[in-house]
Write an enzyme that holds these catalytic residues in place. Sequence first.
Site, PDB file in Angstrom:
ATOM      1  N   HIS A   1       0.824  -1.223   0.000  1.00  0.00           N
ATOM      2  CA  HIS A   1       0.000   0.000   0.000  1.00  0.00           C
ATOM      3  C   HIS A   1       0.861   1.278   0.000  1.00  0.00           C
ATOM      4  CE1 HIS A   1      -3.602  -2.296   1.347  1.00  0.00           C
ATOM      5  NE2 HIS A   1      -2.786  -2.928   2.149  1.00  0.00           N
TER       6      HIS A   1
HETATM    7  O1  RIB Z   1      -4.563  -0.144   5.238  1.00  0.00           O
HETATM    8  C1  RIB Z   1      -3.204  -0.161   4.866  1.00  0.00           C
HETATM    9  C2  RIB Z   1      -2.428   0.829   5.666  1.00  0.00           C
HETATM   10  O2  RIB Z   1      -2.523   0.485   7.042  1.00  0.00           O
HETATM   11  C3  RIB Z   1      -0.922   0.804   5.346  1.00  0.00           C
HETATM   12  O3  RIB Z   1      -0.368   2.072   5.615  1.00  0.00           O
HETATM   13  C4  RIB Z   1      -0.390  -0.203   6.329  1.00  0.00           C
HETATM   14  O4  RIB Z   1       0.976   0.055   6.668  1.00  0.00           O
HETATM   15  C5  RIB Z   1      -1.254   0.072   7.529  1.00  0.00           C
HETATM   16  O5  RIB Z   1      -0.682   1.138   8.244  1.00  0.00           O
END
Ligand code: RIB
Length: 318
Positions: free
Chosen positions: A242
Site C-alpha cells: 500500500h
Molecule cells: O490499510 C493499509 C495501511 O494500514 C498501510 O499504511 C499499512 O501500513 C497500515 O498502516
Amino acid sequence: MAQKLIIDTDPGVDDAFAIALAALSSDVDLLGVTTVHGNVPLSATTINARRILALCKRADVPVAAGAPRPLVHRSPHEAGEVHGSDGLSGRSAALPEPSRPLDERDAVTLLAELLEASDTPVTIAPIGPLTNIAALLAAHPAAAAKIDRIVIMGGALGHGNTTAAAEFNIWSDPEAAQRVLTGGDAPCVLVPMDLTYRCAVDAAWLDELDASGPIGAALHALTPDYRTHYRGALGWDGMVVHDAVAVAEAIRPGTLRTERVPVQVECSFGPGRGATLADRRLPALRAATDGAAPASEVDVAVDTDLAALRALLLDRLR
Ligand code: RIB
Ligand code: CA
C-alpha cells in the site's frame, strides 16, 4: 531538481518498502521521517523507521517520534496480526542498528522546522494514521504554505480492510483524517486501498527482489507474517505494498491517475466509523444540493499502469 519529501509513517512492512523506495531514490531529497502510532505502538514504529534508514545507509535523515495515540478517541486495536508483533514480521532486530540518535524534537516540531527552512515547497507523504499531520496543520497554520502536496495512503472507495467500511489508517484516527482531508490547508492526494490492492506484487516479484542484492534480500526477509496475511486477504500468494504505491506518486507526480472530488470521513461510532465518503456526483448536482460553500476537494487516485509501477518499485529497491 530533487523532490523534497518528508514521510510520516507507522512501520509496518509496507511502510518499510515505502521508506526504502524514497531513501534509495537519487531523485528524492528525503528531508526527514516522522513516526506515529498505528500498525504497532509508537516505540516500535520509531525504532523500525530508524533501522530501515540504517539498512539504506541513510544516517543523514533525521527521525522524530510523534503521536503515541489518536487525537480524540483511542483506537480499539493496532495491526500486529498483519505486520507481526514488532511490526516487521518479528525481524526488526535483524536489521542494522541506527547510528544516528533519535531526533530530540517531536514529529510536529521537526515537520514545522523542515518546512520553514526549505526554500522550495515540500511534499509530505503520510502512510499511517494522520494524527501528526492534523496536529501540524492545527499548531502551525503558516507551515501549510510550504507544503507542495500531502500524498496520503488511506481510505477506501469500496469496502474497507479493518472494518467493512474503513481502511486502517483512516479508521485509526478518523477525526485527524477529517481535519486533513477537509481543511483545504494544502493540495491532498488520497491513495485508497481500492487502487493499492490492484498494485499487489506476486511471488515472482518478491523472488526477484530477494535476489536483487542485500537491501532487497533484507526487505524480503521482513515479509513472512505480512505475506501470510495477504495470502488470505488476496486469495493468492502475493502482498499489497500500500504505502509504496503512495510514495511512488509522491516521488514521481503523475504516476497515479486521480479524480478531484470532496472526501468526508465518517466520525460517528456506528459501523461506518472511519469510512471515507468520496462525493463522485457531477459538480452541477453537488452544487444543487450543497448550496453552501463547496467542500474542499482532494485528488483521489483511481488508476495506474500496474506493470510500470511494479517495475519502478523493483528498479528502485534493488
Ligand atoms: O490499510 C493499509 C495501511 O494500514 C498501510 O499504511 C499499512 O501500513 C497500515 O498502516
Ligand atoms: Ca503504514
